[in-house]
Design a protein around this motif. Structure first.
Motif, mmCIF file in Angstrom:
data_model
loop_
_atom_site.group_PDB
_atom_site.id
_atom_site.type_symbol
_atom_site.label_atom_id
_atom_site.label_comp_id
_atom_site.label_asym_id
_atom_site.label_seq_id
_atom_site.Cartn_x
_atom_site.Cartn_y
_atom_site.Cartn_z
ATOM 1 N N ALA A 6 6.075 -5.998 -9.836
ATOM 2 C CA ALA A 6 7.298 -6.790 -9.699
ATOM 3 C C ALA A 6 7.252 -7.528 -8.371
ATOM 4 O O ALA A 6 6.643 -7.057 -7.398
ATOM 5 N N ARG A 7 7.887 -8.680 -8.316
ATOM 6 C CA ARG A 7 7.925 -9.478 -7.104
ATOM 7 C C ARG A 7 9.097 -9.070 -6.221
ATOM 8 O O ARG A 7 10.184 -8.725 -6.689
ATOM 9 N N VAL A 21 8.170 -13.626 3.315
ATOM 10 C CA VAL A 21 7.069 -13.859 2.375
ATOM 11 C C VAL A 21 7.360 -13.144 1.062
ATOM 12 O O VAL A 21 8.133 -12.187 1.013
ATOM 13 N N GLY A 22 6.724 -13.620 -0.003
ATOM 14 C CA GLY A 22 6.793 -12.949 -1.287
ATOM 15 C C GLY A 22 5.660 -11.950 -1.428
ATOM 16 O O GLY A 22 4.542 -12.196 -0.981
ATOM 17 N N ARG A 23 5.942 -10.817 -2.031
ATOM 18 C CA ARG A 23 4.934 -9.784 -2.241
ATOM 19 C C ARG A 23 5.040 -9.272 -3.680
ATOM 20 O O ARG A 23 6.133 -9.180 -4.246
ATOM 21 N N THR A 24 3.882 -8.915 -4.248
ATOM 22 C CA THR A 24 3.839 -8.265 -5.554
ATOM 23 C C THR A 24 3.587 -6.783 -5.336
ATOM 24 O O THR A 24 2.585 -6.408 -4.718
ATOM 25 N N ALA A 155 -3.303 -7.711 -7.726
ATOM 26 C CA ALA A 155 -1.948 -8.230 -7.530
ATOM 27 C C ALA A 155 -1.142 -7.413 -6.532
ATOM 28 O O ALA A 155 -0.311 -7.958 -5.800
ATOM 29 N N THR A 156 -1.386 -6.089 -6.475
ATOM 30 C CA THR A 156 -0.505 -5.208 -5.705
ATOM 31 C C THR A 156 -1.174 -4.488 -4.541
ATOM 32 O O THR A 156 -0.488 -4.044 -3.632
#
Length: 273
Positions: A6-7, A21-24, A155-156
């Protein structure tokens, strides 16, 4: 709760100062495994490929011997988590009571909630001698193939992976999860669904090797277990007794062989000092 990630946003602090910042992030969900209406275990897991997880857990924990002994698997989503409901073939209830567990623990522990010390040190079958012979380079090739199959990790940066590799086929299957033992259960379940066990190849993992991973690998009939990190002393002792070739610190062309090196075609093995 199906994608495994999830973001979110975070405040990243660096030499240039803070920035948003955006993180996954990897999802971590309570997954209840129930049999014939009774919950057997609650594990924190990635909410992906849970049918494989349910089947693999059932096989590796000795609840069933073959996939057809689970007559039906049903997923039920709740606000608090996910329930995987399984119905067993007639006559398996007594075995389930003998293997009774009530586990509600962190993903780093595959033995949480076992009700006796004897259950933690359950006897393992001895793996048969086989014709599997690997070149040293095969270990690096197997680990590289697993690395290429870690989409959720990419992704994570927060999940483990387990894969099955053979010299003839390459990477046959791979599964990811926030828990290393969950990833291995998913792999075992995935292999069982295509009518295979882990004989004739290598189980490769991205984690350290603890005793529950050795137990699961042996019960899956894997002759070789290789991982990127180190094993525990108890894992080495269990692998030695069961006839499992245990390889650790597998990075690039380098690795350690802790038990049964005869399956690796080495040019020369030094004598013990």
């Amino acid at each position: 709760m199906t994608g495994g990630s999830a973001r979110t946003t975070a405040l990243a602090v660096g030499p240039a100062g803070p920035e948003r910042v955006g993180r996954t992030l990897a999802e971590e969900v309570p997954v209840a495994l129930s049999y014939d209406g009774t919950t057997q275990a609650v594990m924190l897991a990635s909410p992906t490929e849970l049918n494989d997880f349910a089947l693999g857990f059932s096989l590796s924990e000795g609840i069933v011997d073959t996939p057809p002994q689970i007559e039906r698997i049903e997923r039920v989503d709740h606000a608090q988590g996910i329930e995987m409901r399984m119905w067993l073939a007639p006559g398996l209830g007594a075995r389930l009571m003998e293997r009774r567990r009530s586990m509600a623990g962190p993903v780093g522990c595959g033995l949480c909630g076992i009700d006796s010390l004897e259950a933690a040190a359950r006897p393992l079958p001895r793996l048969p001698g086989d014709a599997l012979r690997l070149a040293p380079g095969d270990i690096g090739r197997a680990m590289a193939a697993l690395r290429g199959a870690q989409a959720l990790h990419d992704a994570t940066r927060a999940v483990h992976a387990a894969g099955f590799w053979t010299p003839a086929e390459g990477l046959v299957a791979a599964r990811e999860d926030v828990g290393r033992h969950n990833a291995l259960d998913k792999l075992i379940g995935a292999l069982a669904r295509i009518g295979r066990d882990a004989a004739g190849g290598v189980i490769v993992m991205t984690s350290r090797v603890s005793i529950e991973l050795v137990q699961k690998a042996v019960l899956a009939r894997a002759p070789v277990l290789a991982a990127v990190s180190a094993p525990t002393t108890r894992a080495v002792a269990a692998a030695e007794a069961a006839g499992l070739t245990l390889i650790a610190r597998a990075r690039g062309e380098s690795f350690d062989i802790h038990t049964h090196p005869d399956r690796i075609a080495l040019k020369e093995v030094p004598h013990d000092a």
